[in-house]
Scaffold this motif. Sequence first.
Motif, PDB file in Angstrom:
ATOM      1  N   SER A 120      -0.511  37.307  92.272  1.00 52.51           N
ATOM      2  CA  SER A 120      -1.766  36.709  92.775  1.00 52.51           C
ATOM      3  C   SER A 120      -1.417  35.431  93.539  1.00 52.51           C
ATOM      4  CB  SER A 120      -2.767  36.414  91.663  1.00 52.51           C
ATOM      5  OG  SER A 120      -2.161  36.357  90.417  1.00 52.51           O
ATOM      6  N   TRP A 127       2.621  36.826  87.313  1.00 52.08           N
ATOM      7  CA  TRP A 127       1.165  36.736  87.486  1.00 52.08           C
ATOM      8  C   TRP A 127       0.678  37.788  88.490  1.00 52.08           C
ATOM      9  CZ3 TRP A 127      -2.422  33.944  84.748  1.00 52.08           C
ATOM     10  CH2 TRP A 127      -1.868  33.163  83.727  1.00 52.08           C
ATOM     11  N   TRP A 154       5.569  23.362  95.048  1.00 50.13           N
ATOM     12  CA  TRP A 154       4.736  24.503  94.655  1.00 50.13           C
ATOM     13  C   TRP A 154       3.265  24.259  95.002  1.00 50.13           C
ATOM     14  CZ3 TRP A 154       5.043  29.475  92.915  1.00 50.13           C
ATOM     15  CH2 TRP A 154       3.856  30.027  92.441  1.00 50.13           C
ATOM     16  N   ARG A 205       7.745  22.115  81.547  1.00 49.84           N
ATOM     17  CA  ARG A 205       8.392  23.358  82.003  1.00 49.84           C
ATOM     18  C   ARG A 205       9.086  23.173  83.339  1.00 49.84           C
ATOM     19  NH1 ARG A 205       3.386  25.723  80.515  1.00 49.84           N
ATOM     20  NH2 ARG A 205       2.522  25.969  82.603  1.00 49.84           N
ATOM     21  N   ARG A 206       8.487  22.361  84.214  1.00 53.82           N
ATOM     22  CA  ARG A 206       8.950  22.275  85.613  1.00 53.82           C
ATOM     23  C   ARG A 206       9.323  20.858  85.995  1.00 53.82           C
ATOM     24  NH1 ARG A 206       9.033  27.540  85.115  1.00 53.82           N
ATOM     25  NH2 ARG A 206       6.988  28.514  85.103  1.00 53.82           N
ATOM     26  N   MET A 252      -1.869  31.713  95.017  1.00 54.08           N
ATOM     27  CA  MET A 252      -2.492  30.405  94.822  1.00 54.08           C
ATOM     28  C   MET A 252      -2.701  29.775  96.188  1.00 54.08           C
ATOM     29  SD  MET A 252      -1.153  27.238  92.557  1.00 54.08           S
ATOM     30  CE  MET A 252      -1.134  25.601  93.273  1.00 54.08           C
ATOM     31  N   ASN A 253      -3.824  29.071  96.337  1.00 55.06           N
ATOM     32  CA  ASN A 253      -4.074  28.353  97.611  1.00 55.06           C
ATOM     33  C   ASN A 253      -2.972  27.329  97.854  1.00 55.06           C
ATOM     34  OD1 ASN A 253      -6.460  29.644  97.113  1.00 55.06           O
ATOM     35  ND2 ASN A 253      -7.762  27.836  97.312  1.00 55.06           N
ATOM     36  N   CYS A 272      -9.426  28.274  89.388  1.00 52.02           N
ATOM     37  CA  CYS A 272      -8.397  29.209  88.894  1.00 52.02           C
ATOM     38  C   CYS A 272      -7.672  28.733  87.634  1.00 52.02           C
ATOM     39  CB  CYS A 272      -7.338  29.443  89.959  1.00 52.02           C
ATOM     40  SG  CYS A 272      -7.971  30.231  91.443  1.00 52.02           S
ATOM     41  N   HIS A 273      -7.700  27.431  87.388  1.00 47.07           N
ATOM     42  CA  HIS A 273      -6.927  26.902  86.251  1.00 47.07           C
ATOM     43  C   HIS A 273      -7.800  26.199  85.241  1.00 47.07           C
ATOM     44  CE1 HIS A 273      -2.832  27.476  87.839  1.00 47.07           C
ATOM     45  NE2 HIS A 273      -3.289  27.101  89.018  1.00 47.07           N
ATOM     46  N   ASN A 328     -10.352  21.153  93.370  1.00 47.25           N
ATOM     47  CA  ASN A 328      -9.336  22.022  93.975  1.00 47.25           C
ATOM     48  C   ASN A 328      -8.741  23.089  93.065  1.00 47.25           C
ATOM     49  OD1 ASN A 328      -9.089  20.577  96.607  1.00 47.25           O
ATOM     50  ND2 ASN A 328      -8.470  18.910  95.257  1.00 47.25           N
ATOM     51  N   CYS A 329      -8.678  22.828  91.787  1.00 47.70           N
ATOM     52  CA  CYS A 329      -7.885  23.691  90.905  1.00 47.70           C
ATOM     53  C   CYS A 329      -8.712  24.432  89.855  1.00 47.70           C
ATOM     54  CB  CYS A 329      -6.824  22.879  90.164  1.00 47.70           C
ATOM     55  SG  CYS A 329      -6.085  21.559  91.143  1.00 47.70           S
TER      56      CYS A 329
HETATM   57  C1  HEC Z   1      -7.001  30.756  93.925  1.00 45.60           C
HETATM   58  C2  HEC Z   1      -6.568  30.398  92.594  1.00 45.60           C
HETATM   59  C3  HEC Z   1      -5.773  29.140  92.381  1.00 45.60           C
HETATM   60  C4  HEC Z   1      -6.098  27.849  92.729  1.00 45.60           C
HETATM   61  C5  HEC Z   1      -7.330  27.350  93.465  1.00 45.60           C
HETATM   62  C6  HEC Z   1      -5.030  27.017  92.228  1.00 45.60           C
HETATM   63  N1  HEC Z   1      -4.074  27.772  91.595  1.00 45.60           N
HETATM   64 FE1  HEC Z   1      -2.374  27.137  90.733  1.00 45.60          FE
HETATM   65  N2  HEC Z   1      -1.819  29.037  90.296  1.00 45.60           N
HETATM   66  C7  HEC Z   1      -2.590  30.156  90.560  1.00 45.60           C
HETATM   67  C8  HEC Z   1      -1.877  31.336  90.109  1.00 45.60           C
HETATM   68  C9  HEC Z   1      -2.390  32.776  90.184  1.00 45.60           C
HETATM   69  C10 HEC Z   1      -0.640  30.894  89.602  1.00 45.60           C
HETATM   70  C11 HEC Z   1       0.486  31.777  89.020  1.00 45.60           C
HETATM   71  C12 HEC Z   1       1.576  32.010  90.035  1.00 45.60           C
HETATM   72  C13 HEC Z   1       1.148  32.879  91.188  1.00 45.60           C
HETATM   73  O1  HEC Z   1       0.760  34.027  90.982  1.00 45.60           O
HETATM   74  O2  HEC Z   1       1.154  32.345  92.309  1.00 45.60           O
HETATM   75  C14 HEC Z   1      -0.650  29.433  89.733  1.00 45.60           C
HETATM   76  C15 HEC Z   1       0.396  28.606  89.321  1.00 45.60           C
HETATM   77  C16 HEC Z   1       0.345  27.233  89.325  1.00 45.60           C
HETATM   78  C17 HEC Z   1       1.381  26.360  88.799  1.00 45.60           C
HETATM   79  C18 HEC Z   1       2.674  26.794  88.147  1.00 45.60           C
HETATM   80  C19 HEC Z   1       2.434  26.894  86.660  1.00 45.60           C
HETATM   81  C20 HEC Z   1       3.698  27.136  85.869  1.00 45.60           C
HETATM   82  O3  HEC Z   1       3.571  27.628  84.753  1.00 45.60           O
HETATM   83  O4  HEC Z   1       4.768  26.822  86.363  1.00 45.60           O
HETATM   84  C21 HEC Z   1       0.961  25.089  88.999  1.00 45.60           C
HETATM   85  C22 HEC Z   1       1.687  23.803  88.600  1.00 45.60           C
HETATM   86  C23 HEC Z   1      -0.325  25.147  89.628  1.00 45.60           C
HETATM   87  N3  HEC Z   1      -0.672  26.466  89.829  1.00 45.60           N
HETATM   88  C24 HEC Z   1      -1.065  24.058  89.958  1.00 45.60           C
HETATM   89  C25 HEC Z   1      -2.263  24.100  90.665  1.00 45.60           C
HETATM   90  C26 HEC Z   1      -2.987  22.919  91.086  1.00 45.60           C
HETATM   91  C27 HEC Z   1      -2.573  21.494  90.773  1.00 45.60           C
HETATM   92  C28 HEC Z   1      -4.085  23.349  91.766  1.00 45.60           C
HETATM   93  C29 HEC Z   1      -5.126  22.503  92.451  1.00 45.60           C
HETATM   94  C30 HEC Z   1      -4.666  21.478  93.360  1.00 45.60           C
HETATM   95  C31 HEC Z   1      -4.056  24.813  91.769  1.00 45.60           C
HETATM   96  N4  HEC Z   1      -2.935  25.226  91.096  1.00 45.60           N
HETATM   97  C32 HEC Z   1      -5.006  25.629  92.329  1.00 45.60           C
HETATM   98  C33 HEC Z   1      -3.842  30.178  91.119  1.00 45.60           C
HETATM   99  C34 HEC Z   1      -4.498  29.080  91.660  1.00 45.60           C
END
Ligand code: HEC
Length: 147
Positions: free
Chosen positions: A123, A120, A98, A89-90, A125-126, A71-72, A67-68
């Motif tokens: 952009s 960011w 979130w 941090r959170r 996030m799903n 992007c991460h 899932n993640c």
């Molecule tokens: C399509 C890309 C994408 C996917 C897939 C994604 N994320 Fe993200 N995530 C982002 C972006 C870009 C940000 C930065 C904030 C924003 O722009 O929304 C973010 C921010 C976050 C943050 C906040 C980080 C902080 O510094 O506070 C968390 C926690 C997080 N994501 C967890 C997850 C988790 C867990 C998953 C999988 C279940 C996931 N993300 C899947 C793109 C993604």
Amino acid sequence: MFQDLSKAIGIIFTLLLMIVLVIFGTAFYVSTQSQTTAPIQEVAVVSKPAVELTDVQKQGKELFNTNCASCHKRYKKATGPALHGVTERRDKEWLYKWIKNSSALIASGDPTAVKLYNEWNQSNMNAFPQLSNEQIDAILAYVEIPK
Ligand code: HEC
């Protein structure tokens, strides 16, 4: 008579010299042998044990990869922030909200979410409404494994 005696002494000295040489030679050989084998044994002992993941961390790894991971990364920025250290941090409740639906949290005006979104370049996030708190805990347990 006198000549015979000095001859005999000469032979005895030669024999003694040979014995001494053999003893030193053997001692030297043994010492070089133990020097070359010792480091090899140390290398074998020092080899790093493989890190065993707990069951929760294994579950988190799978969820993270499906899932993640697009992007991460755990320890480096990618499309989104590095997730290692995020639990410091959170707040946990904030993280649940979130991850389940970040756009809803941003739309609600949550200052942390809005700030992060702008940092960011807005952009998206799903949303992962299907993930339970336990599954999110597992993902977080996996990302918080020390590097
Ligand atoms: C399509 C890309 C994408 C996917 C897939 C994604 N994320 Fe993200 N995530 C982002 C972006 C870009 C940000 C930065 C904030 C924003 O722009 O929304 C973010 C921010 C976050 C943050 C906040 C980080 C902080 O510094 O506070 C968390 C926690 C997080 N994501 C967890 C997850 C988790 C867990 C998953 C999988 C279940 C996931 N993300 C899947 C793109 C993604």
